[in-house]
Design an enzyme around this catalytic site. Structure first.
Site, PDB file in Angstrom:
ATOM      1  N   TRP A 125      -2.595   2.504 -12.311  1.00  0.00           N
ATOM      2  CA  TRP A 125      -1.801   3.537 -11.630  1.00  0.00           C
ATOM      3  C   TRP A 125      -0.491   2.893 -11.165  1.00  0.00           C
ATOM      4  O   TRP A 125      -0.513   1.805 -10.574  1.00  0.00           O
ATOM      5  CB  TRP A 125      -2.609   4.081 -10.448  1.00  0.00           C
ATOM      6  CG  TRP A 125      -1.875   5.084  -9.605  1.00  0.00           C
ATOM      7  CD1 TRP A 125      -1.128   6.146 -10.044  1.00  0.00           C
ATOM      8  CD2 TRP A 125      -1.839   5.122  -8.167  1.00  0.00           C
ATOM      9  NE1 TRP A 125      -0.642   6.838  -8.969  1.00  0.00           N
ATOM     10  CE2 TRP A 125      -1.048   6.241  -7.812  1.00  0.00           C
ATOM     11  CE3 TRP A 125      -2.391   4.323  -7.155  1.00  0.00           C
ATOM     12  CZ2 TRP A 125      -0.799   6.583  -6.474  1.00  0.00           C
ATOM     13  CZ3 TRP A 125      -2.148   4.664  -5.838  1.00  0.00           C
ATOM     14  CH2 TRP A 125      -1.362   5.776  -5.503  1.00  0.00           C
ATOM     15  N   LYS A 157      -8.652  14.514  -4.946  1.00  0.00           N
ATOM     16  CA  LYS A 157      -9.029  15.146  -6.216  1.00  0.00           C
ATOM     17  C   LYS A 157     -10.373  15.857  -6.114  1.00  0.00           C
ATOM     18  O   LYS A 157     -10.486  17.017  -6.480  1.00  0.00           O
ATOM     19  CB  LYS A 157      -9.121  14.111  -7.328  1.00  0.00           C
ATOM     20  CG  LYS A 157      -8.143  12.971  -7.236  1.00  0.00           C
ATOM     21  CD  LYS A 157      -6.771  13.346  -7.716  1.00  0.00           C
ATOM     22  CE  LYS A 157      -5.801  12.229  -7.377  1.00  0.00           C
ATOM     23  NZ  LYS A 157      -4.594  12.241  -8.123  1.00  0.00           N
ATOM     24  N   ASP A 161     -11.002   0.828  -6.260  1.00  0.00           N
ATOM     25  CA  ASP A 161     -10.230   2.035  -5.962  1.00  0.00           C
ATOM     26  C   ASP A 161     -11.017   3.207  -6.550  1.00  0.00           C
ATOM     27  O   ASP A 161     -11.162   3.319  -7.773  1.00  0.00           O
ATOM     28  CB  ASP A 161      -8.838   1.948  -6.600  1.00  0.00           C
ATOM     29  CG  ASP A 161      -8.010   3.204  -6.312  1.00  0.00           C
ATOM     30  OD1 ASP A 161      -8.523   4.118  -5.646  1.00  0.00           O
ATOM     31  OD2 ASP A 161      -6.846   3.259  -6.759  1.00  0.00           O
TER      32      ASP A 161
HETATM   33  N1  PGU Z   1      -5.625   5.605  -6.856  1.00  0.00           N
HETATM   34  C1  PGU Z   1      -5.473   6.114  -8.074  1.00  0.00           C
HETATM   35  C2  PGU Z   1      -6.072   5.406  -9.233  1.00  0.00           C
HETATM   36  C3  PGU Z   1      -4.760   7.318  -8.250  1.00  0.00           C
HETATM   37  O1  PGU Z   1      -4.629   7.812  -9.467  1.00  0.00           O
HETATM   38  C4  PGU Z   1      -4.193   7.970  -7.130  1.00  0.00           C
HETATM   39  C5  PGU Z   1      -3.394   9.228  -7.282  1.00  0.00           C
HETATM   40  C6  PGU Z   1      -4.406   7.389  -5.863  1.00  0.00           C
HETATM   41  C7  PGU Z   1      -5.124   6.213  -5.772  1.00  0.00           C
HETATM   42  C8  PGU Z   1      -3.870   7.967  -4.595  1.00  0.00           C
HETATM   43  O2  PGU Z   1      -4.160   9.256  -4.356  1.00  0.00           O
HETATM   44  P1  PGU Z   1      -4.035   9.926  -2.916  1.00  0.00           P
HETATM   45  O3  PGU Z   1      -3.396  11.240  -3.169  1.00  0.00           O
HETATM   46  O4  PGU Z   1      -3.196   9.034  -2.057  1.00  0.00           O
HETATM   47  O5  PGU Z   1      -5.431  10.026  -2.425  1.00  0.00           O
HETATM   48  N2  PGU Z   1      -2.684   9.403  -8.464  1.00  0.00           N
HETATM   49  C9  PGU Z   1      -2.242  10.684  -8.953  1.00  0.00           C
HETATM   50  C10 PGU Z   1      -1.456  11.489  -7.944  1.00  0.00           C
HETATM   51  C11 PGU Z   1       0.021  11.365  -7.933  1.00  0.00           C
HETATM   52  C12 PGU Z   1       0.474  10.032  -7.386  1.00  0.00           C
HETATM   53  O6  PGU Z   1       0.945   9.223  -8.207  1.00  0.00           O
HETATM   54  O7  PGU Z   1       0.355   9.806  -6.170  1.00  0.00           O
HETATM   55  C13 PGU Z   1      -1.564  10.491 -10.305  1.00  0.00           C
HETATM   56  O8  PGU Z   1      -1.064  11.468 -10.846  1.00  0.00           O
HETATM   57  O9  PGU Z   1      -1.623   9.373 -10.836  1.00  0.00           O
END
Ligand code: PGU
Length: 433
Positions: free
Chosen positions: A152, A278, A242
């Site tokens: 990510w 999510k 994570d």
């Molecule tokens: N860890 C991973 C692997 C993730 O994909 C995301 C969110 C988070 C943590 C953090 O999510 P929180 O909303 O803080 O609980 N990724 C999404 C959302 C958009 C972003 O980049 O924040 C994504 O689209 O990759």
């Protein structure tokens, strides 16, 4: 009408003001690679536009989805007329208790020994940031964290800004569009980087996506997790999980917790980030938790006292509402059952979109290339293999938005837009868009 001289004076004063401004040397930063895609999508006026950038669930009509269990929890909360007082620094105690139970399992040894130090966090991002800051301050063996490549996009800045040094381990094999598992074994994965990098401190921290790996959608099998656990033990690495998608990989929150539970039962001490963005659709409510397994209740209390000292100067204490919603669902059996069914419903809709997209690309449009990974990948995303140039063409000529690495959020597809999407992708690949 103002005179020419006057207009010139006004213009030169403006220029002078700009040059003396305190911020005149601040360079413009690039748009965020993920959230910037949403901005571009919002600015597009074409009715055919599709946003597959951000990982946020959409229903069969492409609309944001508020879970029924969440609505009922909010009704319940409203009726109980709750106050708006500050929470403790580590948040709502029942919420962290129930969140850790969801992750580690009701029969978890450290949980039942009261040996899990935990705090509420500002969703998953906040949990990772608290964890990074705590490890930078107290993990005695290393300041280096290894992230999967790719990972990510926000992981690197989160851990760098937490005070850790970020390095990468190979995770994804572009050739097979699958897990680079050979690398884990043959000394080229986590183990490789620790061994070959002369400067690599022993006992480094290693970040593992607990399930539904973002962005690749490729997860280790249970047998592979066991091997990874062995490597982590052998190299004395410290595992930081994570878990942002518990329930989204298989449709079952228990099954998706397999890796975390396996590591704990194999005797590892772990750090864990949890998000309810999510799996409960609580994106903007920012409900999450950070936890560490410790030796016993006394050590847990010491660790929690230091988590408070990390958190207090950052944001003092966390927001109330999301944690109350999540806790209401986790603690009331009738809501819990409904929630579990809704998580499965979301996961199943995504899986059905995978099947359909594969059929459209491979069979209907005879798109050049191998598309089996669309079906085999897990969780919210598919790592399509589209190039940066193809993703650019799709945005400019078909109004379809995704991240530049070719990742698509499967949840953005539905019965109404999937044909148009598949046809556009097929044309982008054939070079006829
Ligand atoms: N860890 C991973 C692997 C993730 O994909 C995301 C969110 C988070 C943590 C953090 O999510 P929180 O909303 O803080 O609980 N990724 C999404 C959302 C958009 C972003 O980049 O924040 C994504 O689209 O990759």
């Amino acid at each position: 009408m103002i005179s020419v001289t006057r207009a010139r004076t006004v213009a030169s004063v403006r220029t002078a003001l700009r040059t003396v401004s305190t911020w005149s040397n601040v360079p413009a930063g690039p748009p965020d690679p993920i959230l910037g895609v949403t901005e571009a999508f919002k600015a597009d006026k074409d009715p055919r536009k599709i946003n597959l950038g951000v990982g946020a669930y959409r229903d069969g009509d492409g609309k944001p989805y508020v879970l029924n269990s969440v609505k009922k929890a909010e009704d319940f909360l409203r009726a109980s007329n709750p106050d708006k007082e500050y929470l403790p620094i580590t948040g709502l105690p029942e919420f962290t208790k129930n969140a850790t139970k969801l992750a580690y399992g009701a029969d978890s040894t450290p949980l039942n020994a009261n040996a899990i130090a935990a705090t509420q966090s500002i969703s998953g991002t906040g949990a990772l940031r608290i964890g990074g800051a705590f490890l930078a301050r107290f993990y005695p063996h290393s300041k280096v964290i290894y992230l999967p490549v790719p990972s990510w996009g926000n992981h690197t800045p989160i851990f760098r800004d937490s005070g850790l040094e970020v390095r990468g381990y190979r995770y994804f094999d572009k050739k097979t569009v699958g897990l680079d598992f050979e690398a884990f074994f043959r000394g080229r994965g986590i183990a490789y980087y620790i061994v070959v990098d002369q400067n690599a401190p022993e006992r480094s921290i290693v970040l593992l996506h607990a399930c539904a790996h973002n962005p690749t959608g490729v997860d280790p099998t249970p047998a592979q997790w066991k091997e990874i656990s062995n490597i982590v033990k052998e190299k004395k690495l410290f595992p930081f999980f994570d878990m942002a998608y518990q329930g989204f990989a298989s449709g079952s929150t228990d099954r998706d917790a397999l890796a975390v539970r396996l590591f704990v039962s194999e005797g590892h001490q772990v750090a864990l980030s949890q998000s309810f963005a999510k799996n409960m659709g609580l994106y903007g409510e920012r409900a999450g938790a950070f936890s560490l397994t410790t030796a016993d209740a006394e050590e847990k209390a010491r660790v929690e006292s230091q988590l408070k000292i990390v958190i207090r100067p950052m944001y003092s204490n966390p927001p109330l509402h999301g944690a109350r919603i999540a806790n209401t669902i986790l603690s009331r059996p009738e809501l819990y059952g409904e929630w579990e069914a809704e998580v499965k419903g979301m996961a199943d809709r995504i899986i059905s979109m995978r099947e359909r997209l594969y059929n459209e690309l491979a069979n209907t449009h005879k798109t050049p290339g191998e598309w089996g990974h669309i079906k085999s990948q897990i969780g919210m995303f598919s790592f399509t293999g589209l190039t940066a140039a193809q993703t650019k063409a799709l945005a400019e000529r078909a109004y379809i938005y995704m991240t530049a690495d070719g990742r698509i959020s499967m949840a953005g597809l539905n019965g109404k837009n999937i044909d148009y999407f598949a046809e556009s992708v097929s044309r982008a690949v054939k070079g006829t868009l």
